[in-house]
Design an enzyme around this catalytic site. Sequence first.
Site, PDB file in Angstrom:
ATOM      1  N   GLU A   2       0.862  -1.178   0.000  1.00  0.00           N
ATOM      2  CA  GLU A   2       0.000   0.000   0.000  1.00  0.00           C
ATOM      3  C   GLU A   2       0.899   1.229   0.000  1.00  0.00           C
ATOM      4  O   GLU A   2       1.714   1.411   0.908  1.00  0.00           O
ATOM      5  CB  GLU A   2      -0.903  -0.029   1.247  1.00  0.00           C
ATOM      6  CG  GLU A   2      -2.043   0.946   1.217  1.00  0.00           C
ATOM      7  CD  GLU A   2      -2.997   0.718   2.391  1.00  0.00           C
ATOM      8  OE1 GLU A   2      -4.202   0.556   2.156  1.00  0.00           O
ATOM      9  OE2 GLU A   2      -2.514   0.696   3.552  1.00  0.00           O
ATOM     10  N   GLU A  10       3.675  -9.463   3.747  1.00  0.00           N
ATOM     11  CA  GLU A  10       4.828  -9.228   4.620  1.00  0.00           C
ATOM     12  C   GLU A  10       4.510  -8.197   5.698  1.00  0.00           C
ATOM     13  O   GLU A  10       3.583  -7.410   5.575  1.00  0.00           O
ATOM     14  CB  GLU A  10       6.029  -8.773   3.784  1.00  0.00           C
ATOM     15  CG  GLU A  10       6.426  -9.767   2.694  1.00  0.00           C
ATOM     16  CD  GLU A  10       7.648  -9.331   1.897  1.00  0.00           C
ATOM     17  OE1 GLU A  10       8.497  -8.604   2.451  1.00  0.00           O
ATOM     18  OE2 GLU A  10       7.757  -9.723   0.721  1.00  0.00           O
ATOM     19  N   TYR A  11       5.328  -8.220   6.761  1.00  0.00           N
ATOM     20  CA  TYR A  11       5.204  -7.300   7.891  1.00  0.00           C
ATOM     21  C   TYR A  11       3.806  -7.347   8.515  1.00  0.00           C
ATOM     22  O   TYR A  11       3.262  -6.326   8.947  1.00  0.00           O
ATOM     23  CB  TYR A  11       5.588  -5.876   7.473  1.00  0.00           C
ATOM     24  CG  TYR A  11       7.041  -5.750   7.148  1.00  0.00           C
ATOM     25  CD1 TYR A  11       8.001  -5.648   8.152  1.00  0.00           C
ATOM     26  CD2 TYR A  11       7.481  -5.772   5.827  1.00  0.00           C
ATOM     27  CE1 TYR A  11       9.350  -5.558   7.852  1.00  0.00           C
ATOM     28  CE2 TYR A  11       8.827  -5.684   5.513  1.00  0.00           C
ATOM     29  CZ  TYR A  11       9.751  -5.579   6.535  1.00  0.00           C
ATOM     30  OH  TYR A  11      11.093  -5.501   6.232  1.00  0.00           O
ATOM     31  N   MET A  21      12.737 -16.134   0.999  1.00  0.00           N
ATOM     32  CA  MET A  21      13.489 -14.972   0.490  1.00  0.00           C
ATOM     33  C   MET A  21      14.890 -14.918   1.094  1.00  0.00           C
ATOM     34  O   MET A  21      15.207 -14.051   1.930  1.00  0.00           O
ATOM     35  CB  MET A  21      12.686 -13.701   0.752  1.00  0.00           C
ATOM     36  CG  MET A  21      11.375 -13.669  -0.032  1.00  0.00           C
ATOM     37  SD  MET A  21      10.325 -12.232   0.307  1.00  0.00           S
ATOM     38  CE  MET A  21       9.512 -12.751   1.830  1.00  0.00           C
ATOM     39  N   THR A  22      15.730 -15.843   0.636  1.00  0.00           N
ATOM     40  CA  THR A  22      17.083 -15.968   1.187  1.00  0.00           C
ATOM     41  C   THR A  22      18.048 -15.012   0.483  1.00  0.00           C
ATOM     42  O   THR A  22      18.970 -15.423  -0.216  1.00  0.00           O
ATOM     43  CB  THR A  22      17.569 -17.419   1.060  1.00  0.00           C
ATOM     44  OG1 THR A  22      17.154 -17.949  -0.208  1.00  0.00           O
ATOM     45  CG2 THR A  22      17.011 -18.282   2.165  1.00  0.00           C
ATOM     46  N   TYR A  23      17.821 -13.724   0.697  1.00  0.00           N
ATOM     47  CA  TYR A  23      18.714 -12.685   0.180  1.00  0.00           C
ATOM     48  C   TYR A  23      18.478 -11.408   0.974  1.00  0.00           C
ATOM     49  O   TYR A  23      17.623 -11.369   1.855  1.00  0.00           O
ATOM     50  CB  TYR A  23      18.495 -12.440  -1.318  1.00  0.00           C
ATOM     51  CG  TYR A  23      17.062 -12.382  -1.769  1.00  0.00           C
ATOM     52  CD1 TYR A  23      16.291 -11.231  -1.625  1.00  0.00           C
ATOM     53  CD2 TYR A  23      16.454 -13.495  -2.340  1.00  0.00           C
ATOM     54  CE1 TYR A  23      14.976 -11.173  -2.044  1.00  0.00           C
ATOM     55  CE2 TYR A  23      15.133 -13.459  -2.758  1.00  0.00           C
ATOM     56  CZ  TYR A  23      14.397 -12.295  -2.610  1.00  0.00           C
ATOM     57  OH  TYR A  23      13.093 -12.254  -3.020  1.00  0.00           O
ATOM     58  N   GLU A  24      19.264 -10.393   0.688  1.00  0.00           N
ATOM     59  CA  GLU A  24      19.206  -9.089   1.353  1.00  0.00           C
ATOM     60  C   GLU A  24      19.841  -9.085   2.736  1.00  0.00           C
ATOM     61  O   GLU A  24      19.462  -8.304   3.600  1.00  0.00           O
ATOM     62  CB  GLU A  24      17.777  -8.549   1.422  1.00  0.00           C
ATOM     63  CG  GLU A  24      17.230  -8.085   0.076  1.00  0.00           C
ATOM     64  CD  GLU A  24      17.853  -6.793  -0.441  1.00  0.00           C
ATOM     65  OE1 GLU A  24      17.468  -5.693  -0.001  1.00  0.00           O
ATOM     66  OE2 GLU A  24      18.759  -6.904  -1.311  1.00  0.00           O
ATOM     67  N   TRP A  44      14.707 -12.954  -7.832  1.00  0.00           N
ATOM     68  CA  TRP A  44      14.296 -11.545  -7.789  1.00  0.00           C
ATOM     69  C   TRP A  44      15.447 -10.753  -8.403  1.00  0.00           C
ATOM     70  O   TRP A  44      16.534 -10.723  -7.846  1.00  0.00           O
ATOM     71  CB  TRP A  44      14.041 -11.081  -6.357  1.00  0.00           C
ATOM     72  CG  TRP A  44      13.634  -9.638  -6.306  1.00  0.00           C
ATOM     73  CD1 TRP A  44      14.439  -8.549  -6.139  1.00  0.00           C
ATOM     74  CD2 TRP A  44      12.299  -9.134  -6.467  1.00  0.00           C
ATOM     75  NE1 TRP A  44      13.712  -7.399  -6.169  1.00  0.00           N
ATOM     76  CE2 TRP A  44      12.396  -7.724  -6.377  1.00  0.00           C
ATOM     77  CE3 TRP A  44      11.062  -9.722  -6.704  1.00  0.00           C
ATOM     78  CZ2 TRP A  44      11.272  -6.895  -6.494  1.00  0.00           C
ATOM     79  CZ3 TRP A  44       9.960  -8.901  -6.813  1.00  0.00           C
ATOM     80  CH2 TRP A  44      10.066  -7.508  -6.703  1.00  0.00           C
TER      81      TRP A  44
END
Length: 428
Positions: free
Chosen positions: A174, A217-218, A280-283, A406
């Site tokens: 959003e 998420e979150y 999401m195995t990055y960042e 991604w």
Amino acid sequence: MQIHVIQPGQTLYGIAQAYNTTFTDIVEANDIPNPDNLVIGQAIVIPIIGRFYWVQPGDSLWSIGRRFGIAPERLATINQLSTTQPINPGLKLYIPELDKPNKEINAYVEPLGNTVTPAIENSTRETAPYLTYLAPFSFQINRDGTLKEPLLNNFPEIARNNDVTLMMVVTNLEEGQFSDELGRIVLTDQTVQNRLLDTIVETARKYGFRDIHFDMEYLRPEDREAYNTFLRKAKQRFSAEGWLMSTALAPKTSAEQKGRWYEAHDYRAHGEIADFVVIMTYEWGYSGGPAMAVSPIGPVREVLEYAISEMPSTKIMMGQNLYGYDWTLPFVEGGEYAKAVSPQRAIEIAAENNVPIEYDYKAQAPHFDYRDDEGKDHTVWFEDARSIQAKFDLIKELNLRGISYWKLGLPFPQNWLLITENFNVVKQ
């Protein structure tokens, strides 16, 4: 295929001769941006059948065979060795092409602004033959349960022409941010929830989506069970249509892990409900943080090993970045954000600044430092053939379902070459 790391004084002509291939084949396979200005430490892929391995201290035919999935007796026969004779460091062994496991490959694609750029569309067309799923990002939930659609452009056509399953990514984004309040509304208001599911079904039928993928998420920790209940309801609805349902999960290492990103994601429940998950195995290295590898192999392994303790490994797709970052030093908390760079652009930066590429074997990631024209110091961490091969080896070792990227639009030709070397890509 063979991964070769450029050494001082080497040229592509000499490398081609050593591997009995051609200069042109190497340049075309890697889309090498700097064929006449190679960077020391630059990794390239040699398009040959099988690969070579140079024996390291402590190696044995048994340990090498285990690493590459080949019986030591066969390895000895191919290389005209005795299974009883010791092998010395530096000895070159030929590793034949082996049977490849079937794996699923997903890639997100994110149109930006009001158009799909030619670079993004061309990247999607070029990589579609290597994909099981194509995931336009994203269908954003509105507070009344309707959806804001992303630009789809020619993505449905590209998917159809390449036997790729369209993945419908549904998010609680959003105004550019993941919203816990939007998540609360969707997960607790049955009227909104039912309208959302009706809208998803109508939209999926319209465009031909055959996997519905929730990337929420979150979420509030107290909405964890509400999310699980919603997923069970959604799965029943989509199964009646003959569709898959998948979810995206934050990279956790325990069920009790604290933090806004983690607590509402229940690995065990998602493993029971969803057809598969993308983790999401990055960042670890990210644009707003200090310089480090984006997806270091150790933390990635830790997350995946926890995941397979909670769900079948064959339901897990490992998340993987197709980018790196260029940080301006010194790092200041809340200061200048790092700039995202493709693997190809990272090599060009190293060549332009005449600096060698180094490789961190603990993180399994390449990196280099340079100073720009304004005298500012930089550190770049990115991906190359070595780092992606390390991830492919981990996928095979843990028997994962596959890998999810991604995101498309960032050139990394070696990745797609090595997919065909390592896996048979499943087409649904």
